[in-house]
Design a protein around this motif. Structure first.
Motif, PDB file in Angstrom:
ATOM      1  N   UNK A 175       0.825  -1.205   0.000  1.00 47.98           N
ATOM      2  CA  UNK A 175       0.000   0.000   0.000  1.00 47.98           C
ATOM      3  C   UNK A 175       0.863   1.260   0.000  1.00 47.98           C
ATOM      4  N   UNK A 176       1.992   1.183   0.708  1.00 50.26           N
ATOM      5  CA  UNK A 176       2.909   2.324   0.722  1.00 50.26           C
ATOM      6  C   UNK A 176       3.421   2.620  -0.683  1.00 50.26           C
ATOM      7  N   UNK A 177       3.747   1.566  -1.406  1.00 51.01           N
ATOM      8  CA  UNK A 177       4.248   1.740  -2.776  1.00 51.01           C
ATOM      9  C   UNK A 177       3.179   2.357  -3.677  1.00 51.01           C
ATOM     10  N   UNK A 226       3.263   6.042  -5.694  1.00 53.46           N
ATOM     11  CA  UNK A 226       3.307   5.991  -7.155  1.00 53.46           C
ATOM     12  C   UNK A 226       3.055   7.344  -7.825  1.00 53.46           C
ATOM     13  N   UNK A 227       2.024   8.131  -7.410  1.00 48.49           N
ATOM     14  CA  UNK A 227       1.817   9.426  -8.083  1.00 48.49           C
ATOM     15  C   UNK A 227       3.016  10.352  -8.000  1.00 48.49           C
ATOM     16  N   UNK A 228       3.849  10.173  -6.972  1.00 46.77           N
ATOM     17  CA  UNK A 228       4.992  11.080  -6.804  1.00 46.77           C
ATOM     18  C   UNK A 228       6.098  10.789  -7.811  1.00 46.77           C
ATOM     19  N   UNK A 269       4.879  15.007 -13.267  1.00 48.63           N
ATOM     20  CA  UNK A 269       3.787  15.929 -12.892  1.00 48.63           C
ATOM     21  C   UNK A 269       2.997  16.421 -14.090  1.00 48.63           C
ATOM     22  N   UNK A 270       3.659  16.548 -15.235  1.00 44.89           N
ATOM     23  CA  UNK A 270       2.958  16.998 -16.435  1.00 44.89           C
ATOM     24  C   UNK A 270       1.922  15.961 -16.869  1.00 44.89           C
ATOM     25  N   UNK A 271       2.319  14.685 -16.843  1.00 43.85           N
ATOM     26  CA  UNK A 271       1.388  13.620 -17.230  1.00 43.85           C
ATOM     27  C   UNK A 271       0.187  13.571 -16.288  1.00 43.85           C
ATOM     28  N   UNK A 272       0.448  13.702 -14.996  1.00 46.17           N
ATOM     29  CA  UNK A 272      -0.646  13.654 -14.023  1.00 46.17           C
ATOM     30  C   UNK A 272      -1.580  14.843 -14.196  1.00 46.17           C
ATOM     31  N   UNK A 307       1.474  10.942  -0.683  1.00 40.98           N
ATOM     32  CA  UNK A 307       2.170   9.659  -0.599  1.00 40.98           C
ATOM     33  C   UNK A 307       3.627   9.797  -0.211  1.00 40.98           C
ATOM     34  N   UNK A 308       4.297  10.832  -0.690  1.00 39.56           N
ATOM     35  CA  UNK A 308       5.713  11.033  -0.357  1.00 39.56           C
ATOM     36  C   UNK A 308       5.887  11.257   1.139  1.00 39.56           C
TER      37      UNK A 308
END
Length: 318
Positions: A124-126, A130-132, A136-139, A189-190
């Motif tokens: 779950x931590x991983x 993941x978003x981090x 950032x442009x893709x997200x 998440x980070x």
């Protein structure tokens, strides 16, 4: 007898430090110089020297290579005070630092409390991290498509009978709030990873004793988790202050459409970019942009110093 007594006293007396210990210590310190000097020179050349040049340019009127610098004193800084767009960008930056910071750490603490007792928490931590690691442009582009007026979010709200909640999330008067929510989602998440690293080192018997004392989950967090991870929380807070002021790609890609982003969604980094090289009709006012950069550095220094002052605690040994 007196001779034996003298010998015994001399044997029990602490031995004086050799006279050459000072020279040895100086020699040992001198060994560090050849190892530190190359890294220090690189740091001075790539970071300190450009920063000093930026401070110098902030007192000039300059449009870049090929243009002659014209000293203007404090004119660029006085202009900042009267620039409505800069004041909006400054206020938006502070809102990200404070409001997004509160949201991120509240969520990170809540997730940390939940993950501490869950199985498969490493997986779950991983997933939370993941978003981090994604661009950032893709997200931001993906979120923009989801939140478009005819995007998936509004379609899902209408399909479930929640038409009243469907709105134009990307409207100029609402886009900055949407960006702040996106920043919280991407960044949390980070900081969960950082806080969990501190929680993992807490001996389990602290929680066992608190359970025997009848403490609930909030009391265990407040009296055990938070005090024993305070040093990690302090470091995470400082990292957030520094990183939040420098957020650029996510905001620009989310609100930019090939032209300059709307004024209501600009931050200091966005406005500095637009003044120096960005936008459809860039002004190339590098002296003015450097003045913004100096303000950003001063803001980071002041906020970090204030944060360290407020969060100073004596370390707890366990």
């Amino acid at each position: 007898m007196s001779t034996l007594t003298t010998l015994a006293r001399n044997r029990l007396r602490p031995k004086a430090a050799p006279r050459d210990m000072g020279a040895l210590a100086r020699q040992q310190r001198g060994i560090h110089v050849p190892f530190v000097a190359p890294a220090l020179l690189v740091y001075l050349a790539l970071f300190v020297a450009p920063a000093l040049v930026g401070v110098y340019v902030s007192f000039q009127r300059w449009r870049g290579t090929g243009d002659r610098m014209e000293p203007v004193g404090l004119a660029n800084y006085r202009r900042l005070l009267s620039d409505d767009v800069f004041r909006t960008a400054f206020r938006n930056t502070l809102e990200i630092v404070v409001l997004c910071g509160i949201g991120i750490f509240v969520l990170a603490f809540a997730v940390t409390v939940l993950l501490r007792q869950m199985r498969g928490r490493k997986t779950l931590r991983s997933l939370l991290f993941f978003p981090h690691i994604v661009s950032p442009i893709a997200i931001s582009v993906a979120l923009g498509l989801l939140l478009a007026p005819d995007g998936l979010v509004n379609a899902a709200l209408r399909a479930t009978g929640l038409d009243a909640l469907a709105t134009n999330w990307l409207a100029p008067d609402q886009i900055f709030r949407t960006i702040m929510v996106g920043i919280v989602w991407v960044t949390t998440g980070f900081y969960v990873i950082l806080l969990m690293a501190g929680v993992d080192r807490i001996p389990p018997y602290y929680y066992e004793e608190s359970e025997l004392a009848g403490a609930n989950e909030f009391q265990k967090f407040w009296h055990v988790t938070l005090p024993l991870t305070w040093d990690v929380v302090s470091v995470a807070a400082v990292l957030w202050v520094i990183n939040s002021i420098k957020i650029f790609e996510f905001i620009y890609a989310f609100s930019g459409t090939g032209d300059a982003p709307p004024v209501g969604s600009r931050t200091l980094t966005i406005q500095q970019f637009l003044v120096s090289t960005g936008g459809r009709n860039p002004s190339y006012e590098l002296g003015y942009a450097c003045a913004m950069g100096v303000v950003m550095v001063v803001l980071i220094v002041l906020l970090v110093a204030l944060l360290r002052r407020v969060m100073r605690r004596d370390p707890i040994q366990f």
